[in-house]
Design a protein around this motif. Structure first.
Motif, PDB file in Angstrom:
ATOM      1  N   LEU A  19     -90.341  -7.615 -51.124  1.00  0.00           N
ATOM      2  CA  LEU A  19     -89.815  -7.798 -49.775  1.00  0.00           C
ATOM      3  C   LEU A  19     -88.297  -7.939 -49.771  1.00  0.00           C
ATOM      4  O   LEU A  19     -87.589  -7.239 -49.039  1.00  0.00           O
ATOM      5  CB  LEU A  19     -90.460  -9.028 -49.122  1.00  0.00           C
ATOM      6  N   THR A  20     -87.765  -8.842 -50.599  1.00  0.00           N
ATOM      7  CA  THR A  20     -86.329  -9.112 -50.557  1.00  0.00           C
ATOM      8  C   THR A  20     -85.510  -8.009 -51.214  1.00  0.00           C
ATOM      9  O   THR A  20     -84.274  -8.052 -51.150  1.00  0.00           O
ATOM     10  CB  THR A  20     -86.006 -10.462 -51.218  1.00  0.00           C
ATOM     11  N   GLY A  21     -86.166  -7.039 -51.826  1.00  0.00           N
ATOM     12  CA  GLY A  21     -85.458  -5.896 -52.383  1.00  0.00           C
ATOM     13  C   GLY A  21     -85.644  -4.631 -51.569  1.00  0.00           C
ATOM     14  O   GLY A  21     -85.229  -3.556 -51.990  1.00  0.00           O
ATOM     15  N   ALA A  22     -86.266  -4.778 -50.392  1.00  0.00           N
ATOM     16  CA  ALA A  22     -86.531  -3.615 -49.542  1.00  0.00           C
ATOM     17  C   ALA A  22     -85.962  -3.797 -48.140  1.00  0.00           C
ATOM     18  O   ALA A  22     -86.317  -3.070 -47.228  1.00  0.00           O
ATOM     19  CB  ALA A  22     -88.039  -3.366 -49.465  1.00  0.00           C
ATOM     20  N   LEU A  23     -85.070  -4.768 -47.973  1.00  0.00           N
ATOM     21  CA  LEU A  23     -84.506  -5.051 -46.661  1.00  0.00           C
ATOM     22  C   LEU A  23     -83.574  -3.927 -46.227  1.00  0.00           C
ATOM     23  O   LEU A  23     -82.806  -3.400 -47.031  1.00  0.00           O
ATOM     24  CB  LEU A  23     -83.753  -6.383 -46.689  1.00  0.00           C
ATOM     25  N   GLN A  24     -83.629  -3.579 -44.961  1.00  0.00           N
ATOM     26  CA  GLN A  24     -82.835  -2.484 -44.427  1.00  0.00           C
ATOM     27  C   GLN A  24     -81.506  -3.009 -43.869  1.00  0.00           C
ATOM     28  O   GLN A  24     -81.473  -4.033 -43.177  1.00  0.00           O
ATOM     29  CB  GLN A  24     -83.612  -1.760 -43.333  1.00  0.00           C
ATOM     30  N   LYS A  25     -80.427  -2.298 -44.159  1.00  0.00           N
ATOM     31  CA  LYS A  25     -79.075  -2.764 -43.850  1.00  0.00           C
ATOM     32  C   LYS A  25     -78.887  -3.122 -42.383  1.00  0.00           C
ATOM     33  O   LYS A  25     -78.413  -4.224 -42.055  1.00  0.00           O
ATOM     34  CB  LYS A  25     -78.061  -1.687 -44.262  1.00  0.00           C
ATOM     35  N   ASP A  82     -89.344  -2.772 -40.159  1.00  0.00           N
ATOM     36  CA  ASP A  82     -88.387  -1.804 -40.692  1.00  0.00           C
ATOM     37  C   ASP A  82     -88.821  -1.263 -42.050  1.00  0.00           C
ATOM     38  O   ASP A  82     -88.580  -0.094 -42.359  1.00  0.00           O
ATOM     39  CB  ASP A  82     -87.001  -2.442 -40.809  1.00  0.00           C
ATOM     40  N   ILE A  83     -89.437  -2.097 -42.850  1.00  0.00           N
ATOM     41  CA  ILE A  83     -89.982  -1.608 -44.121  1.00  0.00           C
ATOM     42  C   ILE A  83     -91.056  -0.565 -43.843  1.00  0.00           C
ATOM     43  O   ILE A  83     -91.138   0.469 -44.513  1.00  0.00           O
ATOM     44  CB  ILE A  83     -90.529  -2.780 -44.959  1.00  0.00           C
ATOM     45  N   GLY A  84     -91.882  -0.824 -42.836  1.00  0.00           N
ATOM     46  CA  GLY A  84     -92.895   0.158 -42.460  1.00  0.00           C
ATOM     47  C   GLY A  84     -92.296   1.483 -42.026  1.00  0.00           C
ATOM     48  O   GLY A  84     -92.808   2.547 -42.379  1.00  0.00           O
ATOM     49  N   VAL A  85     -91.208   1.426 -41.280  1.00  0.00           N
ATOM     50  CA  VAL A  85     -90.526   2.660 -40.862  1.00  0.00           C
ATOM     51  C   VAL A  85     -90.028   3.424 -42.080  1.00  0.00           C
ATOM     52  O   VAL A  85     -90.200   4.650 -42.189  1.00  0.00           O
ATOM     53  CB  VAL A  85     -89.355   2.346 -39.912  1.00  0.00           C
ATOM     54  N   ALA A  86     -89.393   2.700 -43.021  1.00  0.00           N
ATOM     55  CA  ALA A  86     -88.881   3.346 -44.236  1.00  0.00           C
ATOM     56  C   ALA A  86     -90.014   3.967 -45.052  1.00  0.00           C
ATOM     57  O   ALA A  86     -89.868   5.061 -45.605  1.00  0.00           O
ATOM     58  CB  ALA A  86     -88.114   2.335 -45.079  1.00  0.00           C
ATOM     59  N   LEU A  87     -91.142   3.293 -45.121  1.00  0.00           N
ATOM     60  CA  LEU A  87     -92.295   3.838 -45.846  1.00  0.00           C
ATOM     61  C   LEU A  87     -92.813   5.105 -45.181  1.00  0.00           C
ATOM     62  O   LEU A  87     -93.171   6.074 -45.858  1.00  0.00           O
ATOM     63  CB  LEU A  87     -93.402   2.790 -45.925  1.00  0.00           C
ATOM     64  N   LYS A 281     -87.703  -2.458 -55.914  1.00  0.00           N
ATOM     65  CA  LYS A 281     -86.715  -2.948 -54.944  1.00  0.00           C
ATOM     66  C   LYS A 281     -85.848  -1.779 -54.484  1.00  0.00           C
ATOM     67  O   LYS A 281     -84.728  -1.599 -54.962  1.00  0.00           O
ATOM     68  CB  LYS A 281     -85.850  -4.042 -55.553  1.00  0.00           C
ATOM     69  N   PRO A 282     -86.331  -0.979 -53.564  1.00  0.00           N
ATOM     70  CA  PRO A 282     -85.630   0.267 -53.223  1.00  0.00           C
ATOM     71  C   PRO A 282     -84.208   0.070 -52.713  1.00  0.00           C
ATOM     72  O   PRO A 282     -83.319   0.860 -53.039  1.00  0.00           O
ATOM     73  CB  PRO A 282     -86.530   0.895 -52.150  1.00  0.00           C
ATOM     74  N   SER A 283     -83.975  -0.977 -51.917  1.00  0.00           N
ATOM     75  CA  SER A 283     -82.628  -1.179 -51.382  1.00  0.00           C
ATOM     76  C   SER A 283     -81.649  -1.606 -52.467  1.00  0.00           C
ATOM     77  O   SER A 283     -80.506  -1.138 -52.507  1.00  0.00           O
ATOM     78  CB  SER A 283     -82.654  -2.222 -50.261  1.00  0.00           C
ATOM     79  N   LEU A 284     -82.080  -2.469 -53.360  1.00  0.00           N
ATOM     80  CA  LEU A 284     -81.190  -2.966 -54.408  1.00  0.00           C
ATOM     81  C   LEU A 284     -81.022  -1.977 -55.548  1.00  0.00           C
ATOM     82  O   LEU A 284     -79.957  -1.913 -56.166  1.00  0.00           O
ATOM     83  CB  LEU A 284     -81.695  -4.308 -54.937  1.00  0.00           C
ATOM     84  N   TYR A 285     -82.075  -1.207 -55.835  1.00  0.00           N
ATOM     85  CA  TYR A 285     -81.981  -0.216 -56.914  1.00  0.00           C
ATOM     86  C   TYR A 285     -81.539   1.151 -56.403  1.00  0.00           C
ATOM     87  O   TYR A 285     -81.363   2.077 -57.196  1.00  0.00           O
ATOM     88  CB  TYR A 285     -83.328  -0.083 -57.631  1.00  0.00           C
TER      89      TYR A 285
END
Length: 347
Positions: A19-25, A82-87, A281-285
């Motif tokens: 969760l905390t690595g997939a937050l949208q900007k 927002d994570i759902g939208v990104a998925l 962690k898609p946002s962080l990586y």
């Protein structure tokens, strides 16, 4: 048709999304401003810049800072939606999301009931709008074993089970606490027939994985590339029916390996290990699940058909119920065998 284009058409599942690595900007900045965070942090601009260019040396600290901006139930609902939208944009109709409840519960603003209600509010909105389904893995942080009993109780209780919690997890630096500290929490989950997952091996190697297996008997091992260092251990993992979920990009970002070529994906596949790929962690990586499959193909030379089977295995080894798995597998096979697939470059 290119391999990337083909894989983007396949319905995929993500089994280890943090969760905390997939937050949208955009949403995180909105939440921060609504909650007055910029006025409270002299270095807010520094951390906001991390949303675009995360520092590989400060990933855990960055995730902790970002999660501290999320204060209210409506914040949780928004980031989950927002994570759902990104998925949905990646054609991922199902994801198992690692959540650390102790990061959010305990303040005057959120208790367990409001927290899980907020999670599922965001989930339900994403499901209605984008047909993306999410389940929760409630995780105990390795550096906070005292949270173990509470998290296990929340996860395995009726509210948790009815609130789409499918497993108890253990995450964080492997050497923070001996794995035996979490034995009671995992026993509570297993007694109530809740599945379990844990991260092991990235710093302690095969010894850490074996200790985790002996002490906690997990259904799933995460971040466990180092199991490939011990062939006997690999056989034990396979015999125990334990799924192995790993991220290529994470291993590189965390400097677990010096180069992509050092990551033992070929060794694990050759041993018929129950391997799954994840973006973690898609946002962080700065990566996606699609990128993981492309790296396996382009940088490791894994055969196209074998990667397709990797993607299919993710559905088979998910924590979904049997009926939902069968439905997803039918959709996957239909797309994998579509007329367009005949034009895939398999060379």
């Amino acid at each position: 048709m290119s391999f990337r284009d083909f894989m983007s058409t396949l319905p995929k599942v993500e089994l280890n999304l943090q969760l905390t690595g997939a937050l949208q900007k955009e949403s995180l900045l909105l939440i921060a401003n609504q909650n007055g965070i910029p006025a409270q942090m002299d270095d807010f601009a520094f951390w906001a810049d991390m949303l675009d260019q995360p520092d590989p040396e400060r990933l855990d600290e960055t995730a902790a800072v970002f999660s501290s901006w999320i204060i209210y139930p409506e914040d949780i609902a928004l980031v989950i939606y927002d994570i759902g939208v990104a998925l949905s944009k990646q054609n991922i109709p199902y994801a198992e999301v690692n959540v650390v409840p102790s990061d959010f519960i305990g303040s005057a603003r959120m208790n367990f009931d409001t927290f899980i209600e907020a999670l599922n509010d965001g989930r339900d909105r994403a499901l209605r709008a984008w047909n993306v389904e999410m389940s929760w893995i409630f995780c105990v942080p390795r550096d906070n074993p005292r949270a173990g009993d509470d998290v296990a109780r929340w996860a395995s209780g009726s509210a948790g089970r009815q609130g789409n919690v499918v497993a108890l997890g253990l995450i964080g630096p492997e050497d923070a606490q001996p794995v035996g500290q979490f034995r009671r929490a995992f026993a509570t989950a297993q007694k109530k027939e809740l599945l379990t997952a844990l991260s092991a091996g990235d710093s302690l190697g095969p010894r850490g994985i074996r200790e985790a297996m002996d002490e906690l008997r997990p259904n799933r091992l995460v971040n466990c590339w180092r199991a490939a260092d011990d062939e006997t251990l690999l056989d034990e993992v396979a015999q125990a029916g334990i799924t192995m979920v790993n991220s290529i990009k994470r291993a590189l970002q965390r400097r677990e390996f010096n180069a992509t070529a050092d990551i033992p994906i070929e060794r694990l596949l050759a041993r018929k290990a129950p391997l799954i790929l994840s973006c973690d962690k898609p946002s962080l990586y700065q990566s996606t699940l699609l990128d993981e499959f492309v790296m396996a193909r382009e940088e490791h030379g894994i055969a196209v058909d074998e990667i397709i089977q990797l993607a299919r295995r993710s559905i088979e080894l998910s924590f979904l119920d049997a009926e939902r798995k069968e439905s997803m597998l039918r959709d996957f096979d239909l797309q994998a065998n579509s007329p367009q697939a005949r034009f895939l470059d398999r060379s």
